[in-house]
Design an enzyme around this catalytic site. Sequence first.
Site, PDB file in Angstrom:
ATOM      1  N   LYS A  42       0.844  -1.197   0.000  1.00 50.05           N
ATOM      2  CA  LYS A  42       0.000   0.000   0.000  1.00 50.05           C
ATOM      3  C   LYS A  42       0.886   1.257   0.000  1.00 50.05           C
ATOM      4  CE  LYS A  42      -1.668   2.922   2.615  1.00 50.05           C
ATOM      5  NZ  LYS A  42      -1.652   4.108   1.747  1.00 50.05           N
ATOM      6  N   GLU A 100      10.330   1.631  10.124  1.00 51.94           N
ATOM      7  CA  GLU A 100      11.284   2.664   9.691  1.00 51.94           C
ATOM      8  C   GLU A 100      10.569   3.996   9.871  1.00 51.94           C
ATOM      9  OE1 GLU A 100      14.356   2.172   8.719  1.00 51.94           O
ATOM     10  OE2 GLU A 100      14.384   0.013   8.386  1.00 51.94           O
ATOM     11  N   LEU A 101      10.877   4.683  10.970  1.00 55.39           N
ATOM     12  CA  LEU A 101      10.038   5.826  11.363  1.00 55.39           C
ATOM     13  C   LEU A 101      10.768   7.166  11.237  1.00 55.39           C
ATOM     14  CD1 LEU A 101       8.414   4.016  14.428  1.00 55.39           C
ATOM     15  CD2 LEU A 101       7.695   3.997  12.032  1.00 55.39           C
ATOM     16  N   CYS A 105      13.644  11.377   5.984  1.00 51.87           N
ATOM     17  CA  CYS A 105      13.803  10.982   7.393  1.00 51.87           C
ATOM     18  C   CYS A 105      15.244  11.183   7.829  1.00 51.87           C
ATOM     19  CB  CYS A 105      13.399   9.530   7.567  1.00 51.87           C
ATOM     20  SG  CYS A 105      14.231   8.444   6.404  1.00 51.87           S
ATOM     21  N   GLU A 164      10.598  16.985  13.773  1.00 54.22           N
ATOM     22  CA  GLU A 164      11.082  16.765  12.419  1.00 54.22           C
ATOM     23  C   GLU A 164      10.526  17.892  11.536  1.00 54.22           C
ATOM     24  OE1 GLU A 164       9.498  13.114  10.801  1.00 54.22           O
ATOM     25  OE2 GLU A 164      11.395  12.671   9.816  1.00 54.22           O
ATOM     26  N   SER A 212      22.525   6.740   2.828  1.00 50.97           N
ATOM     27  CA  SER A 212      21.710   5.735   2.130  1.00 50.97           C
ATOM     28  C   SER A 212      22.542   4.945   1.124  1.00 50.97           C
ATOM     29  CB  SER A 212      20.555   6.426   1.395  1.00 50.97           C
ATOM     30  OG  SER A 212      19.842   7.214   2.306  1.00 50.97           O
TER      31      SER A 212
HETATM   32  P1  NAP Z   1       2.623   8.684   7.449  1.00 47.76           P
HETATM   33  O1  NAP Z   1       1.575   9.719   7.527  1.00 47.76           O
HETATM   34  O2  NAP Z   1       2.957   7.926   8.659  1.00 47.76           O
HETATM   35  O3  NAP Z   1       2.166   7.708   6.270  1.00 47.76           O
HETATM   36  C1  NAP Z   1       2.966   6.646   5.809  1.00 47.76           C
HETATM   37  C2  NAP Z   1       2.091   5.591   5.182  1.00 47.76           C
HETATM   38  O4  NAP Z   1       1.229   5.044   6.177  1.00 47.76           O
HETATM   39  C3  NAP Z   1       1.181   6.083   4.067  1.00 47.76           C
HETATM   40  O5  NAP Z   1       1.026   5.060   3.109  1.00 47.76           O
HETATM   41  C4  NAP Z   1      -0.135   6.318   4.806  1.00 47.76           C
HETATM   42  O6  NAP Z   1      -1.272   6.278   3.975  1.00 47.76           O
HETATM   43  C5  NAP Z   1      -0.119   5.151   5.758  1.00 47.76           C
HETATM   44  N1  NAP Z   1      -0.966   5.339   6.933  1.00 47.76           N
HETATM   45  C6  NAP Z   1      -1.262   6.496   7.591  1.00 47.76           C
HETATM   46  N2  NAP Z   1      -2.065   6.232   8.648  1.00 47.76           N
HETATM   47  C7  NAP Z   1      -2.276   4.893   8.657  1.00 47.76           C
HETATM   48  C8  NAP Z   1      -3.028   4.014   9.479  1.00 47.76           C
HETATM   49  N3  NAP Z   1      -3.737   4.465  10.543  1.00 47.76           N
HETATM   50  N4  NAP Z   1      -3.046   2.688   9.196  1.00 47.76           N
HETATM   51  C9  NAP Z   1      -2.339   2.206   8.140  1.00 47.76           C
HETATM   52  N5  NAP Z   1      -1.597   2.999   7.318  1.00 47.76           N
HETATM   53  C10 NAP Z   1      -1.571   4.313   7.580  1.00 47.76           C
HETATM   54  O7  NAP Z   1       4.004   9.294   6.940  1.00 47.76           O
HETATM   55  P2  NAP Z   1       4.272  10.230   5.686  1.00 47.76           P
HETATM   56  O8  NAP Z   1       3.821  11.590   6.025  1.00 47.76           O
HETATM   57  O9  NAP Z   1       3.758   9.596   4.439  1.00 47.76           O
HETATM   58  O10 NAP Z   1       5.862  10.159   5.606  1.00 47.76           O
HETATM   59  C11 NAP Z   1       6.692  10.985   6.311  1.00 47.76           C
HETATM   60  C12 NAP Z   1       7.256  10.271   7.532  1.00 47.76           C
HETATM   61  O11 NAP Z   1       7.919   9.078   7.132  1.00 47.76           O
HETATM   62  C13 NAP Z   1       8.311  11.093   8.240  1.00 47.76           C
HETATM   63  O12 NAP Z   1       8.135  11.028   9.621  1.00 47.76           O
HETATM   64  C14 NAP Z   1       9.618  10.407   7.827  1.00 47.76           C
HETATM   65  O13 NAP Z   1      10.673  10.602   8.732  1.00 47.76           O
HETATM   66  C15 NAP Z   1       9.198   8.988   7.751  1.00 47.76           C
HETATM   67  N6  NAP Z   1      10.129   8.214   6.923  1.00 47.76           N
HETATM   68  C16 NAP Z   1      10.959   7.334   7.536  1.00 47.76           C
HETATM   69  C17 NAP Z   1      11.878   6.620   6.781  1.00 47.76           C
HETATM   70  C18 NAP Z   1      12.811   5.648   7.429  1.00 47.76           C
HETATM   71  O14 NAP Z   1      13.379   4.834   6.708  1.00 47.76           O
HETATM   72  N7  NAP Z   1      13.016   5.680   8.729  1.00 47.76           N
HETATM   73  C19 NAP Z   1      11.937   6.805   5.392  1.00 47.76           C
HETATM   74  C20 NAP Z   1      11.064   7.719   4.802  1.00 47.76           C
HETATM   75  C21 NAP Z   1      10.158   8.413   5.584  1.00 47.76           C
HETATM   76  P3  NAP Z   1      -1.912   7.658   3.397  1.00 47.76           P
HETATM   77  O15 NAP Z   1      -0.995   8.090   2.324  1.00 47.76           O
HETATM   78  O16 NAP Z   1      -3.238   7.274   2.903  1.00 47.76           O
HETATM   79  O17 NAP Z   1      -1.964   8.619   4.553  1.00 47.76           O
END
Ligand code: NAP
Length: 489
Positions: free
Chosen positions: A186, A262-263, A296, A393, A453
């Site tokens: 997804k 991976e947060l 991230c 962040e 990376s």
């Molecule tokens: P996000 O809001 O947590 O969303 C990530 C994914 O999860 C999306 O596909 C989202 O779908 C889905 N999602 C959201 N709520 C959910 C729920 N309740 N149940 C199941 N799935 C759910 O994060 P983002 O804004 O897309 O990405 C930014 C974040 O990702 C930042 O905090 C960044 O640091 C982190 N990140 C971490 C890494 C790493 O490797 N550590 C790499 C890249 C990014 P929708 O699109 O429909 O909301």
Amino acid sequence: MSTISAPQEQRILDQVPKQLYIAGEWRNGAKGTIAVEDPAIGEPLCEVADASPDDAMAALDAAVEAGPQWSQHPPRERGEILRRAFDAIIEHKDELALLMTLEMGKPLKESQAEIGYAAEFLRWFSEQAVRIDGRYAVAPNGQGRLLTMKQPVGPCLLITPWNFPLAMGTRKIGPAIAAGCTMVVKPAQQTPLSMLMLVRILEETGLPKGVLNLITASSASESTGPVISDPRLRKLSFTGSTEVGRKLMEQASENLLRLSMELGGNAPFIVFEDADLDAAVQGALIAKMRNIGEACTAANRFHVADAVADQFAKQLAAKIGAMKVGRGTEDGVEVGPLIDDNQRRKVAELVDDAVGRGARALVGGHARDGAGYFYDPTVLADVPDGAELLKEEIFGPVAPVKGFADEDEAIAAANDTEFGLVAYVYTSDLKRALRVVERLETGMVGLNQGMVSNPAAPFGGIKQSGFGREGGPEGIEKYLETKYVAVNL
Ligand code: NAP
């Protein structure tokens, strides 16, 4: 002048399959469609299918059904499928980069870099597929034999964010395929197009039906909820925010799913007075401005020795201030828009808070008027303790610089966060480098370089940045279970 014409953009958009991919078939979503927007102009690019919970369950059914056969598929052939997909991605690198820029906003050059990075995970794991092995040992009492074997964990749910639309997918899909797992993928609803193209490529390179199933959905929780609750699912791998990660861990506890998380991050970038300052500024530019600051791994705060802090901030401001902002498809653009207005508002609030507490904007500090979600590249000097952006962040093109008096103070400031993904250290003193690296509470460190990376290396965090490692030899481990057989001789 635009390097890319409107018909070129339309051509790649037309090539993207826009339906759900379940059991080897493209089909409509029961809930209709969702619009995908170009963040540089704030207008829709196209529509993709919107999956209902039933659609998501059909995707899981397909993954479960394909599981037994796929787990027996010869590892060499699993690897060859990945290798062919790698070749196909590289062959279509330019079109895929354009598509990524349209949906995510980053400049074309950066999209090209991500396409290469994403493809490399498939090549790396194509090579790992044939290196899954076990162990044979004589029991210590000499009586029996201890045999261990590695087996695929089974059906996985892979959830990815919008900031690296392809690489966050291939980092999971590559090892899952190599290990012999089946999956439901997804992608983020804001950037599903790159992943849809990847699925088309994997379909064309011979991935059997049901091994990979993809759903796009307007409600992530509604569609994935029943999948996570289903006892046939064995693993959840999530890349995204810490906040959502926490919720998913709670849901996953019901069936004790295997988890990879991976947060979020809050990376410190430490510059000691003995560092090569020009190299540190160059590294800072990469660590901060790559992906418009929406990574991230983005350097979130610059801790610089008092003796060189002003000079560093001035040099960084000169470089960042000279970067060309615009739509990522245009010639020479180095900084694209943020993903949406919410993200831009959050960045603006963090900057206003810091300036309100006494920080000085050396360059930038404002959102841009007009279409798209642009925010001016910004350097803030004299950032005081208590400024929110030191804790949160930022996820935007903003570099806060703060001085420190000595090594202990630098390390204490660097570790003063609940996150622990990555840190960057610039120093030319080897002893200091190793001393500092050992004391940093992060899963990764960039030592005299602004990017960590690498598909051949274990990417991941500690503390509230999550757990599990993606890439490197470690990246396949979480897709394999160890079975021990006690052999009576
Ligand atoms: P996000 O809001 O947590 O969303 C990530 C994914 O999860 C999306 O596909 C989202 O779908 C889905 N999602 C959201 N709520 C959910 C729920 N309740 N149940 C199941 N799935 C759910 O994060 P983002 O804004 O897309 O990405 C930014 C974040 O990702 C930042 O905090 C960044 O640091 C982190 N990140 C971490 C890494 C790493 O490797 N550590 C790499 C890249 C990014 P929708 O699109 O429909 O909301």
